[in-house]
Scaffold this motif. Structure first.
Motif, PDB file in Angstrom:
ATOM      1  N   ASN A 117      -1.591  -8.756 -25.132  1.00  0.00           N
ATOM      2  CA  ASN A 117      -0.826  -9.330 -24.013  1.00  0.00           C
ATOM      3  C   ASN A 117      -1.028  -8.544 -22.730  1.00  0.00           C
ATOM      4  OD1 ASN A 117       0.253 -11.467 -25.404  1.00  0.00           O
ATOM      5  ND2 ASN A 117       2.030 -10.280 -26.113  1.00  0.00           N
ATOM      6  N   MET A 118      -1.062  -7.209 -22.857  1.00  0.00           N
ATOM      7  CA  MET A 118      -1.284  -6.375 -21.664  1.00  0.00           C
ATOM      8  C   MET A 118      -2.657  -6.692 -21.058  1.00  0.00           C
ATOM      9  SD  MET A 118      -1.798  -2.292 -21.447  1.00  0.00           S
ATOM     10  CE  MET A 118      -3.352  -2.467 -22.315  1.00  0.00           C
ATOM     11  N   ASP A 119      -3.678  -6.811 -21.909  1.00  0.00           N
ATOM     12  CA  ASP A 119      -5.014  -7.092 -21.388  1.00  0.00           C
ATOM     13  C   ASP A 119      -5.077  -8.485 -20.748  1.00  0.00           C
ATOM     14  OD1 ASP A 119      -6.289  -4.642 -21.849  1.00  0.00           O
ATOM     15  OD2 ASP A 119      -6.528  -5.115 -23.970  1.00  0.00           O
ATOM     16  N   ALA A 120      -4.283  -9.423 -21.289  1.00  0.00           N
ATOM     17  CA  ALA A 120      -4.306 -10.790 -20.743  1.00  0.00           C
ATOM     18  C   ALA A 120      -3.450 -10.915 -19.477  1.00  0.00           C
ATOM     19  CB  ALA A 120      -3.823 -11.779 -21.803  1.00  0.00           C
ATOM     20  N   HIS A 121      -2.284 -10.258 -19.464  1.00  0.00           N
ATOM     21  CA  HIS A 121      -1.319 -10.515 -18.381  1.00  0.00           C
ATOM     22  C   HIS A 121      -1.050  -9.328 -17.464  1.00  0.00           C
ATOM     23  CE1 HIS A 121      -0.606 -14.243 -20.441  1.00  0.00           C
ATOM     24  NE2 HIS A 121      -0.248 -13.604 -21.544  1.00  0.00           N
ATOM     25  N   GLY A 122      -1.471  -8.115 -17.851  1.00  0.00           N
ATOM     26  CA  GLY A 122      -1.247  -6.944 -16.999  1.00  0.00           C
ATOM     27  C   GLY A 122      -2.047  -7.061 -15.712  1.00  0.00           C
ATOM     28  N   LEU A 123      -1.580  -6.374 -14.670  1.00  0.00           N
ATOM     29  CA  LEU A 123      -2.254  -6.438 -13.373  1.00  0.00           C
ATOM     30  C   LEU A 123      -2.935  -5.100 -13.093  1.00  0.00           C
ATOM     31  CD1 LEU A 123       0.738  -7.963 -11.321  1.00  0.00           C
ATOM     32  CD2 LEU A 123      -1.164  -9.230 -12.359  1.00  0.00           C
ATOM     33  N   PRO A 124      -4.275  -5.027 -13.166  1.00  0.00           N
ATOM     34  CA  PRO A 124      -4.948  -3.770 -12.826  1.00  0.00           C
ATOM     35  C   PRO A 124      -4.816  -3.512 -11.320  1.00  0.00           C
ATOM     36  CG  PRO A 124      -6.414  -5.284 -14.017  1.00  0.00           C
ATOM     37  CD  PRO A 124      -5.219  -6.075 -13.591  1.00  0.00           C
ATOM     38  N   HIS A 125      -4.367  -2.314 -10.956  1.00  0.00           N
ATOM     39  CA  HIS A 125      -4.218  -1.954  -9.543  1.00  0.00           C
ATOM     40  C   HIS A 125      -5.148  -0.789  -9.213  1.00  0.00           C
ATOM     41  CE1 HIS A 125      -0.080  -3.796  -8.343  1.00  0.00           C
ATOM     42  NE2 HIS A 125      -0.800  -4.621  -9.070  1.00  0.00           N
ATOM     43  N   GLY A 126      -5.891  -0.946  -8.112  1.00  0.00           N
ATOM     44  CA  GLY A 126      -6.824   0.098  -7.700  1.00  0.00           C
ATOM     45  C   GLY A 126      -6.258   1.011  -6.630  1.00  0.00           C
ATOM     46  N   GLY A 127      -4.995   0.778  -6.230  1.00  0.00           N
ATOM     47  CA  GLY A 127      -4.405   1.627  -5.193  1.00  0.00           C
ATOM     48  C   GLY A 127      -2.948   1.282  -4.980  1.00  0.00           C
ATOM     49  N   PHE A 128      -2.287   2.090  -4.138  1.00  0.00           N
ATOM     50  CA  PHE A 128      -0.917   1.778  -3.702  1.00  0.00           C
ATOM     51  C   PHE A 128      -0.766   2.319  -2.293  1.00  0.00           C
ATOM     52  CE2 PHE A 128      -0.501   6.039  -5.479  1.00  0.00           C
ATOM     53  CZ  PHE A 128       0.328   6.685  -4.568  1.00  0.00           C
ATOM     54  N   SER A 129       0.341   1.931  -1.618  1.00  0.00           N
ATOM     55  CA  SER A 129       0.515   2.376  -0.232  1.00  0.00           C
ATOM     56  C   SER A 129       1.763   3.222  -0.052  1.00  0.00           C
ATOM     57  CB  SER A 129       0.602   1.173   0.699  1.00  0.00           C
ATOM     58  OG  SER A 129      -0.628   0.513   0.710  1.00  0.00           O
ATOM     59  N   LEU A 130       1.682   4.093   0.939  1.00  0.00           N
ATOM     60  CA  LEU A 130       2.824   4.885   1.393  1.00  0.00           C
ATOM     61  C   LEU A 130       3.112   4.443   2.820  1.00  0.00           C
ATOM     62  CD1 LEU A 130       1.934   8.533   0.290  1.00  0.00           C
ATOM     63  CD2 LEU A 130       4.068   7.343  -0.242  1.00  0.00           C
ATOM     64  N   LEU A 131       4.308   3.871   3.007  1.00  0.00           N
ATOM     65  CA  LEU A 131       4.685   3.395   4.335  1.00  0.00           C
ATOM     66  C   LEU A 131       5.527   4.480   4.998  1.00  0.00           C
ATOM     67  CD1 LEU A 131       4.421   0.627   5.793  1.00  0.00           C
ATOM     68  CD2 LEU A 131       6.613   0.000   4.781  1.00  0.00           C
ATOM     69  N   HIS A 132       5.142   4.905   6.183  1.00  0.00           N
ATOM     70  CA  HIS A 132       5.907   5.958   6.862  1.00  0.00           C
ATOM     71  C   HIS A 132       5.853   5.724   8.361  1.00  0.00           C
ATOM     72  CE1 HIS A 132       2.216   8.417   7.885  1.00  0.00           C
ATOM     73  NE2 HIS A 132       1.757   7.589   6.993  1.00  0.00           N
ATOM     74  N   GLU A 133       6.528   6.596   9.105  1.00  0.00           N
ATOM     75  CA  GLU A 133       6.620   6.371  10.553  1.00  0.00           C
ATOM     76  C   GLU A 133       5.248   6.210  11.201  1.00  0.00           C
ATOM     77  OE1 GLU A 133      10.606   8.973  11.582  1.00  0.00           O
ATOM     78  OE2 GLU A 133       8.752   9.934  10.913  1.00  0.00           O
ATOM     79  N   GLY A 134       4.266   6.905  10.642  1.00  0.00           N
ATOM     80  CA  GLY A 134       2.933   6.874  11.238  1.00  0.00           C
ATOM     81  C   GLY A 134       2.128   5.640  10.856  1.00  0.00           C
ATOM     82  N   GLY A 135       2.646   4.796   9.975  1.00  0.00           N
ATOM     83  CA  GLY A 135       1.902   3.602   9.557  1.00  0.00           C
ATOM     84  C   GLY A 135       1.866   3.461   8.052  1.00  0.00           C
ATOM     85  N   LYS A 136       0.873   2.664   7.599  1.00  0.00           N
ATOM     86  CA  LYS A 136       0.763   2.388   6.165  1.00  0.00           C
ATOM     87  C   LYS A 136      -0.493   3.078   5.652  1.00  0.00           C
ATOM     88  CE  LYS A 136       0.576  -1.634   3.057  1.00  0.00           C
ATOM     89  NZ  LYS A 136       0.335  -3.073   3.011  1.00  0.00           N
ATOM     90  N   LEU A 137      -0.296   4.029   4.759  1.00  0.00           N
ATOM     91  CA  LEU A 137      -1.433   4.782   4.219  1.00  0.00           C
ATOM     92  C   LEU A 137      -1.746   4.276   2.822  1.00  0.00           C
ATOM     93  CD1 LEU A 137      -3.333   7.259   3.845  1.00  0.00           C
ATOM     94  CD2 LEU A 137      -1.306   8.554   3.165  1.00  0.00           C
ATOM     95  N   ARG A 138      -2.967   3.777   2.606  1.00  0.00           N
ATOM     96  CA  ARG A 138      -3.324   3.315   1.264  1.00  0.00           C
ATOM     97  C   ARG A 138      -4.001   4.452   0.500  1.00  0.00           C
ATOM     98  NH1 ARG A 138      -7.625   0.668  -1.580  1.00  0.00           N
ATOM     99  NH2 ARG A 138      -6.739  -0.535  -3.297  1.00  0.00           N
ATOM    100  N   ILE A 139      -3.491   4.719  -0.690  1.00  0.00           N
ATOM    101  CA  ILE A 139      -4.151   5.682  -1.580  1.00  0.00           C
ATOM    102  C   ILE A 139      -5.078   4.869  -2.474  1.00  0.00           C
ATOM    103  CG2 ILE A 139      -3.825   7.471  -3.351  1.00  0.00           C
ATOM    104  CD1 ILE A 139      -2.539   8.325  -0.747  1.00  0.00           C
ATOM    105  N   ASP A 140      -6.378   5.052  -2.255  1.00  0.00           N
ATOM    106  CA  ASP A 140      -7.374   4.267  -2.984  1.00  0.00           C
ATOM    107  C   ASP A 140      -7.680   4.980  -4.301  1.00  0.00           C
ATOM    108  OD1 ASP A 140      -9.611   2.938  -3.929  1.00  0.00           O
ATOM    109  OD2 ASP A 140     -10.408   2.562  -1.920  1.00  0.00           O
ATOM    110  N   LEU A 141      -6.910   4.632  -5.325  1.00  0.00           N
ATOM    111  CA  LEU A 141      -7.024   5.337  -6.607  1.00  0.00           C
ATOM    112  C   LEU A 141      -8.434   5.261  -7.166  1.00  0.00           C
ATOM    113  CD1 LEU A 141      -3.727   4.006  -8.273  1.00  0.00           C
ATOM    114  CD2 LEU A 141      -4.087   6.270  -7.290  1.00  0.00           C
ATOM    115  N   THR A 142      -9.015   4.073  -7.140  1.00  0.00           N
ATOM    116  CA  THR A 142     -10.328   3.884  -7.755  1.00  0.00           C
ATOM    117  C   THR A 142     -11.406   4.684  -7.025  1.00  0.00           C
ATOM    118  OG1 THR A 142      -9.543   1.652  -8.152  1.00  0.00           O
ATOM    119  CG2 THR A 142     -11.805   2.098  -8.753  1.00  0.00           C
TER     120      THR A 142
END
Ligand code: RFL
Ligand code: PHB
Length: 389
Positions: free
Chosen positions: A64-89
């Protein structure tokens, strides 16, 4: 009743361990205090390190995880200076999988049923006996009848409030703890997430997080004071506060809808430094708690379970005791690193009631440094995807 491994607690730790043992041909029995419906209904973690993903595959419960899980290659940190994406991959070569702990629990329980792994719900008054002898046993009552379960080993997978940690002499005294002066208010709703990746927001009104369970189910969190009550947070107030903290022009639009679940959890860091005594071994929240900011709680449970599983297999199939003797040392080495990461992400992104102007400038300077430095981003990324084990 007799078994090889008595597992106390049918949360993710206990269920993962039982399924891994089954694949290795080792018998176990799980004793769970609550009903199946209650255990499945708890909404908790959502982000799986790639090591946890691999472990679920190894346990044969990943369909089920392989069928329905969402692989994510990054996440963002939103702060006063803007939106910083951490590109995990790009930074590590690995991503994470977004798949809920609720869904994992259901998959693991279904696998127990299909594999005829005994999973005893509503086991009351669970007590551990003779854990420092070669013949430990566990007693419990079910429907008013007293039972005795004899085992070669006991796995304490019974969460923060279970009886296993209490059974280890000196465990409480060995524990180190930090309480944070706030909690997280969580809301689950059947609305599309505001972004296809997670957004962690450092905002003057307090921390917020946009997460998800699927393309149509969102999970959001707000930093709230420890004195806040759920009754004071009708859905409309939560959505309003989320849009204030998450919408600064750099983030997308929040779709609102009725809450399927709401809860408030206080944040704490806790490590019991005694994870084994005689034939008893603690895994997961029974031994440690992390604040959820690093998404590490469930993943640490997975690494503990891996170490214990490997050690039990060596002992049971080859008579090699080395793994069991070194379980605590191996597990704690990884636990402390995950504690550090969870603490540092919490300190970086939350507003503290007694924070000085200097403390705030330190947070701002760290975020600004992170935005400019690939090296600093890599430190976050390699911890977020999970340190090796
Ligand atoms: P669990 O999941 O608490 O499972 C322990 C199981 O043991 C049972 N139990 C007993 N059984 C028999 N006899 C007794 N006397 C017993 N006492 C307890 C319990 O009913 C339960 O079924 O621990 P486990 O398996 O170690 O798994 C750990 C993870 O659940 C935990 O680390 C994470 O869920 C932490 N956590 C979160 N982590 C994240 O990474 N992100 C999150 O958003 C997040 N949200 C949360 C959380 C933990 C929460 N707790 C513990 C209150 C939200 C909550 C509410
Ligand atoms: C969640 O989706 O529940 C979640 C995600 C990331 C976190 C904590 C919780 O850091």
């Amino acid at each position: 009743m007799k078994t090889t491994v008595a597992i106390i607690g049918g949360g993710v730790s206990g269920l993962m361990l039982a399924n891994l043992l089954h694949v290795a041909g080792i018998e176990s029995v799980i004793l769970e205090r609550h009903t199946r419906a209650y255990t499945e209904g708890r909404i908790r973690a959502g982000v799986l390190e790639y090591g946890t993903v691999e472990l679920l595959r190894k346990a044969g419960v990943s369909a089920n995880m392989d069928a329905h899980g969402l692989p994510h290659g990054g996440f963002s940190l939103l702060h006063e200076g803007g939106k910083l994406r951490i590109d995990l991959t790009a930074l590590t070569g690995h991503g994470v999988m977004v798949y809920g702990q609720t869904e994992i629990t259901i998959d693991l329980m279904d696998a127990c049923a299909a594999r005829a792994i005994p999973l005893i719900f509503e086991a009351e008054n669970v007590a551990l006996h003779d854990i420092d002898s070669p013949a430990p046993f566990v007693t419990y009552t079910k429907n008013g009848t007293h039972h005795r379960l004899e085992a070669a080993f006991i796995a304490g997978c019974d969460g923060f409030h279970g009886p296993s940690r209490q059974a280890i002499p000196g465990a409480e005294a060995s524990a180190l703890e930090k309480l944070y002066p706030f909690g997280w208010l969580g809301i689950l709703a059947d609305v599309p997430p505001m972004d296809h990746e997670l957004i962690y927001a450092d905002h003057p009104r307090g921390f917020a997080l946009s997460s998800m369970r699927s393309a149509t189910r969102s999970r959001y969190y707000l930093q709230v004071g420890l004195d806040e009550k759920l009754e004071d947070w009708p859905d409309a107030r939560i959505w309003e506060e989320l849009s204030l903290r998450l919408h600064n022009g750099a983030a997308g639009h929040i779709t609102t809808g009725p809450a399927l679940e709401k809860s408030i959890v206080p944040l704490r860091s806790f490590v019991c430094q005694k994870l084994q005594h005689g034939r008893l071994f603690l895994c997961g929240d029974a031994g440690h708690i992390v604040p959820p900011t690093g998404a590490k709680g469930l993943n640490l449970a997975a690494s503990d379970v891996t170490y214990l599983f490997e050690a039990l297999v060596s002992q049971i199939t080859q008579g090699d005791e080395t793994g069991l003797k070194t379980y605590e040392t191996r597990a704690l080495a990884r636990i402390w690193k995950a504690e550090r990461f969870s603490w540092s992400m919490t300190m970086l992104t939350h507003r503290f009631p007694t924070q000085s102007a200097f403390d705030r400038r330190m947070q701002q300077a760290e975020l600004a440094y992170l935005a400019q430095s690939q090296a600093a981003q890599k430190v976050i990324a390699e911890n977020y995807i999970g340190l090796p084990y």
